[in-house]
Every structure is written in C-alpha cells, then in structure tokens.
Design a protein around this motif. Structure first.
Motif, PDB file in Angstrom:
ATOM      1  N   ASN A   7       0.858  -1.187   0.000  1.00  0.00           N
ATOM      2  CA  ASN A   7       0.000   0.000   0.000  1.00  0.00           C
ATOM      3  C   ASN A   7       0.896   1.238   0.000  1.00  0.00           C
ATOM      4  OD1 ASN A   7      -1.718   2.117   0.593  1.00  0.00           O
ATOM      5  ND2 ASN A   7      -2.952   0.943   2.045  1.00  0.00           N
ATOM      6  N   ASP A   8       1.242   1.720  -1.205  1.00  0.00           N
ATOM      7  CA  ASP A   8       2.180   2.842  -1.344  1.00  0.00           C
ATOM      8  C   ASP A   8       1.724   4.084  -0.590  1.00  0.00           C
ATOM      9  OD1 ASP A   8       3.978   1.441  -2.826  1.00  0.00           O
ATOM     10  OD2 ASP A   8       3.771   2.627  -4.659  1.00  0.00           O
ATOM     11  N   GLY A  33       3.828  16.413  -5.507  1.00  0.00           N
ATOM     12  CA  GLY A  33       3.729  15.661  -6.750  1.00  0.00           C
ATOM     13  C   GLY A  33       5.048  15.073  -7.226  1.00  0.00           C
ATOM     14  N   PHE A  34       6.154  15.347  -6.525  1.00  0.00           N
ATOM     15  CA  PHE A  34       7.473  14.848  -6.922  1.00  0.00           C
ATOM     16  C   PHE A  34       7.584  13.339  -6.694  1.00  0.00           C
ATOM     17  CE2 PHE A  34      12.027  14.130  -5.794  1.00  0.00           C
ATOM     18  CZ  PHE A  34      12.567  14.373  -7.041  1.00  0.00           C
ATOM     19  N   ILE A  35       6.972  12.856  -5.630  1.00  0.00           N
ATOM     20  CA  ILE A  35       7.027  11.439  -5.279  1.00  0.00           C
ATOM     21  C   ILE A  35       5.703  10.781  -5.698  1.00  0.00           C
ATOM     22  CG2 ILE A  35       7.241   9.782  -3.377  1.00  0.00           C
ATOM     23  CD1 ILE A  35       9.794  11.403  -3.814  1.00  0.00           C
ATOM     24  N   HIS A  36       5.810   9.748  -6.538  1.00  0.00           N
ATOM     25  CA  HIS A  36       4.604   9.078  -7.034  1.00  0.00           C
ATOM     26  C   HIS A  36       4.347   7.737  -6.353  1.00  0.00           C
ATOM     27  CE1 HIS A  36       4.211  12.101 -10.113  1.00  0.00           C
ATOM     28  NE2 HIS A  36       5.490  11.919 -10.434  1.00  0.00           N
ATOM     29  N   ASN A  37       5.372   7.168  -5.728  1.00  0.00           N
ATOM     30  CA  ASN A  37       5.182   5.884  -5.047  1.00  0.00           C
ATOM     31  C   ASN A  37       6.266   5.702  -3.979  1.00  0.00           C
ATOM     32  OD1 ASN A  37       7.546   4.848  -6.384  1.00  0.00           O
ATOM     33  ND2 ASN A  37       6.278   4.412  -8.184  1.00  0.00           N
ATOM     34  N   PHE A  38       6.105   4.684  -3.173  1.00  0.00           N
ATOM     35  CA  PHE A  38       7.020   4.456  -2.058  1.00  0.00           C
ATOM     36  C   PHE A  38       8.425   4.129  -2.544  1.00  0.00           C
ATOM     37  CE2 PHE A  38       8.644   1.927   1.626  1.00  0.00           C
ATOM     38  CZ  PHE A  38       8.665   2.973   2.520  1.00  0.00           C
ATOM     39  N   ALA A  39       8.542   3.392  -3.638  1.00  0.00           N
ATOM     40  CA  ALA A  39       9.864   3.045  -4.179  1.00  0.00           C
ATOM     41  C   ALA A  39      10.633   4.314  -4.555  1.00  0.00           C
ATOM     42  CB  ALA A  39       9.713   2.126  -5.392  1.00  0.00           C
ATOM     43  N   LYS A  40       9.933   5.303  -5.136  1.00  0.00           N
ATOM     44  CA  LYS A  40      10.569   6.571  -5.493  1.00  0.00           C
ATOM     45  C   LYS A  40      10.993   7.323  -4.228  1.00  0.00           C
ATOM     46  CE  LYS A  40      11.349  10.319  -8.099  1.00  0.00           C
ATOM     47  NZ  LYS A  40      12.546  10.490  -8.860  1.00  0.00           N
ATOM     48  N   LEU A  41      10.154   7.285  -3.197  1.00  0.00           N
ATOM     49  CA  LEU A  41      10.478   7.940  -1.930  1.00  0.00           C
ATOM     50  C   LEU A  41      11.754   7.344  -1.334  1.00  0.00           C
ATOM     51  CD1 LEU A  41       9.843   9.881   0.392  1.00  0.00           C
ATOM     52  CD2 LEU A  41       8.313   8.129   1.326  1.00  0.00           C
ATOM     53  N   GLN A  43      14.103   5.725  -2.927  1.00  0.00           N
ATOM     54  CA  GLN A  43      15.220   6.058  -3.809  1.00  0.00           C
ATOM     55  C   GLN A  43      15.721   7.476  -3.523  1.00  0.00           C
ATOM     56  OE1 GLN A  43      14.174   6.035  -7.945  1.00  0.00           O
ATOM     57  NE2 GLN A  43      16.184   6.691  -8.617  1.00  0.00           N
ATOM     58  N   GLU A  44      14.825   8.436  -3.406  1.00  0.00           N
ATOM     59  CA  GLU A  44      15.211   9.823  -3.143  1.00  0.00           C
ATOM     60  C   GLU A  44      15.829   9.965  -1.749  1.00  0.00           C
ATOM     61  OE1 GLU A  44      15.334  12.439  -5.206  1.00  0.00           O
ATOM     62  OE2 GLU A  44      14.769  10.985  -6.741  1.00  0.00           O
ATOM     63  N   PHE A  45      15.258   9.285  -0.783  1.00  0.00           N
ATOM     64  CA  PHE A  45      15.785   9.319   0.581  1.00  0.00           C
ATOM     65  C   PHE A  45      17.215   8.775   0.602  1.00  0.00           C
ATOM     66  CE2 PHE A  45      16.574   7.396   4.731  1.00  0.00           C
ATOM     67  CZ  PHE A  45      16.314   8.470   5.567  1.00  0.00           C
ATOM     68  N   GLY A  46      17.432   7.646  -0.058  1.00  0.00           N
ATOM     69  CA  GLY A  46      18.761   7.040  -0.125  1.00  0.00           C
ATOM     70  C   GLY A  46      19.764   7.952  -0.806  1.00  0.00           C
ATOM     71  N   ALA A  47      19.347   8.598  -1.894  1.00  0.00           N
ATOM     72  CA  ALA A  47      20.245   9.496  -2.608  1.00  0.00           C
ATOM     73  C   ALA A  47      20.627  10.691  -1.747  1.00  0.00           C
ATOM     74  CB  ALA A  47      19.579   9.979  -3.896  1.00  0.00           C
ATOM     75  N   ARG A  48      19.712  11.162  -0.935  1.00  0.00           N
ATOM     76  CA  ARG A  48      19.968  12.347  -0.101  1.00  0.00           C
ATOM     77  C   ARG A  48      20.791  12.010   1.135  1.00  0.00           C
ATOM     78  NH1 ARG A  48      21.362  16.077   2.508  1.00  0.00           N
ATOM     79  NH2 ARG A  48      20.162  17.900   3.115  1.00  0.00           N
ATOM     80  N   PHE A  49      20.524  10.866   1.754  1.00  0.00           N
ATOM     81  CA  PHE A  49      21.119  10.582   3.061  1.00  0.00           C
ATOM     82  C   PHE A  49      22.163   9.473   3.069  1.00  0.00           C
ATOM     83  CE2 PHE A  49      17.250  12.839   4.122  1.00  0.00           C
ATOM     84  CZ  PHE A  49      17.746  13.776   5.005  1.00  0.00           C
ATOM     85  N   VAL A  50      22.563   8.956   1.949  1.00  0.00           N
ATOM     86  CA  VAL A  50      23.579   7.907   1.929  1.00  0.00           C
ATOM     87  C   VAL A  50      24.897   8.422   2.497  1.00  0.00           C
ATOM     88  CG1 VAL A  50      24.482   8.272  -0.414  1.00  0.00           C
ATOM     89  CG2 VAL A  50      24.505   5.987   0.589  1.00  0.00           C
ATOM     90  N   THR A  51      25.183   9.704   2.346  1.00  0.00           N
ATOM     91  CA  THR A  51      26.433  10.255   2.873  1.00  0.00           C
ATOM     92  C   THR A  51      26.361  10.530   4.362  1.00  0.00           C
ATOM     93  OG1 THR A  51      25.730  12.500   2.353  1.00  0.00           O
ATOM     94  CG2 THR A  51      27.025  11.344   0.683  1.00  0.00           C
TER      95      THR A  51
END
Length: 151
Positions: A7-8, A33-41, A43-51
């Motif tokens: 359930n996204d 509207g930037f995030i369309h589903n949980f997988a995208k969320l 992905q964006e979270f990982g890209a921002r906070f991996v460092t």
C-alpha cells in the motif's frame, strides 16, 4: 507494517514517523507531486542521506569530553554516556578513567575516583549516583553531609 507493504499511499504517510529532525525537514520540503510511489520515496531518501551514514567514534574520543564551567554532574554524565554508547564499548576501566579525567581537578568525585578507580561502568554509575545523593543531602542539611567514599 509488513502487512501493508504493498500500500504505497499508507507507506508514504507512515514513513515520516521514522525520521529524525533533519530528515523530516527534507521530507517536508519535497515538492508536491514529486514522489509518485514508495519506491521513489526510498530512492530519493537514499540518494539524499547515503552520505550521512553513522560512523563509529574511536575510543580515544572520550578523552575530548570535559565538564564545562557551570555544568551539572548530571549534564556532564549524560553527554559522556551518549558518547560512550556511540563508541559501542571497549575497555571499561579506561572508559571510567576518561570520565574522571573530564571532571574538574578540585571536584570531590574526581578525588574519590582517583583513590578508588571503578572496575567497570556499573561501578562508575553507582559512584556518580552516590555523589548526586550526597550533593542533595548537603544542600538540604546546609553542607553537613558526609564526604564521598566510592567503593
């Protein structure tokens, strides 16, 4: 939540409850509207906070923590335990010794810990609690409580 993993919408709504203040600010700042589903969320979270991955502190970091002028024993001990827990263990005798070193030289607790060094962190914690009780007694009895003798 594993029952609702597909359930996204629900996953996206619940996700912010797991964030600290920095990550929550990032989340709240996402464009509508930037995030369309949980997988995208994710992905964006990982890209921002991996460092921002947690890096364990070396044990010698405990040597840098000192009691501040006007700071209470409770506050100093809290800061110390937080850092000690970040390190994740090590030689408890050395860790207890670094706590003592961080106290002011004329602090009665420091003198007691020098005369009778604790064998482990539990013993150090008991000694700190005893000292805090004696401090309270001295305040209530106008300085007539017995001197500290950690054992």
């Amino acid at each position: 939540m594993s029952l609702h993993a597909h359930n996204d919408a629900l996953m996206c709504k619940v996700f912010p409850s797991s964030l600290d203040s920095t990550a929550l600010r990032w989340f709240n700042g996402l464009q509508k509207g930037f995030i369309h589903n949980f997988a995208k969320l994710i992905q964006e979270f990982g890209a921002r906070f991996v460092t921002c991955s947690w890096v364990p502190q070396p044990a010698n970091t405990l040597l840098s923590i000192k009691m501040r002028v006007g700071e209470t024993l409770q506050s100093y001990a809290s800061r110390y335990w937080e850092l000690y827990n970040e390190i994740g263990g090590g030689d408890e005798k050395i860790a207890a010794s670094t706590f003592r070193i961080g106290l002011f030289e004329d602090f009665e607790l420091r003198e007691s810990l020098t005369k009778r060094p604790p064998d482990d962190m539990r013993q150090l914690m008991r000694c700190i609690e005893e000292y805090k009780r004696l401090e309270d007694d001295r305040l209530q009895n106008k300085g007539k409580a017995p001197l500290l003798s950690c054992s």
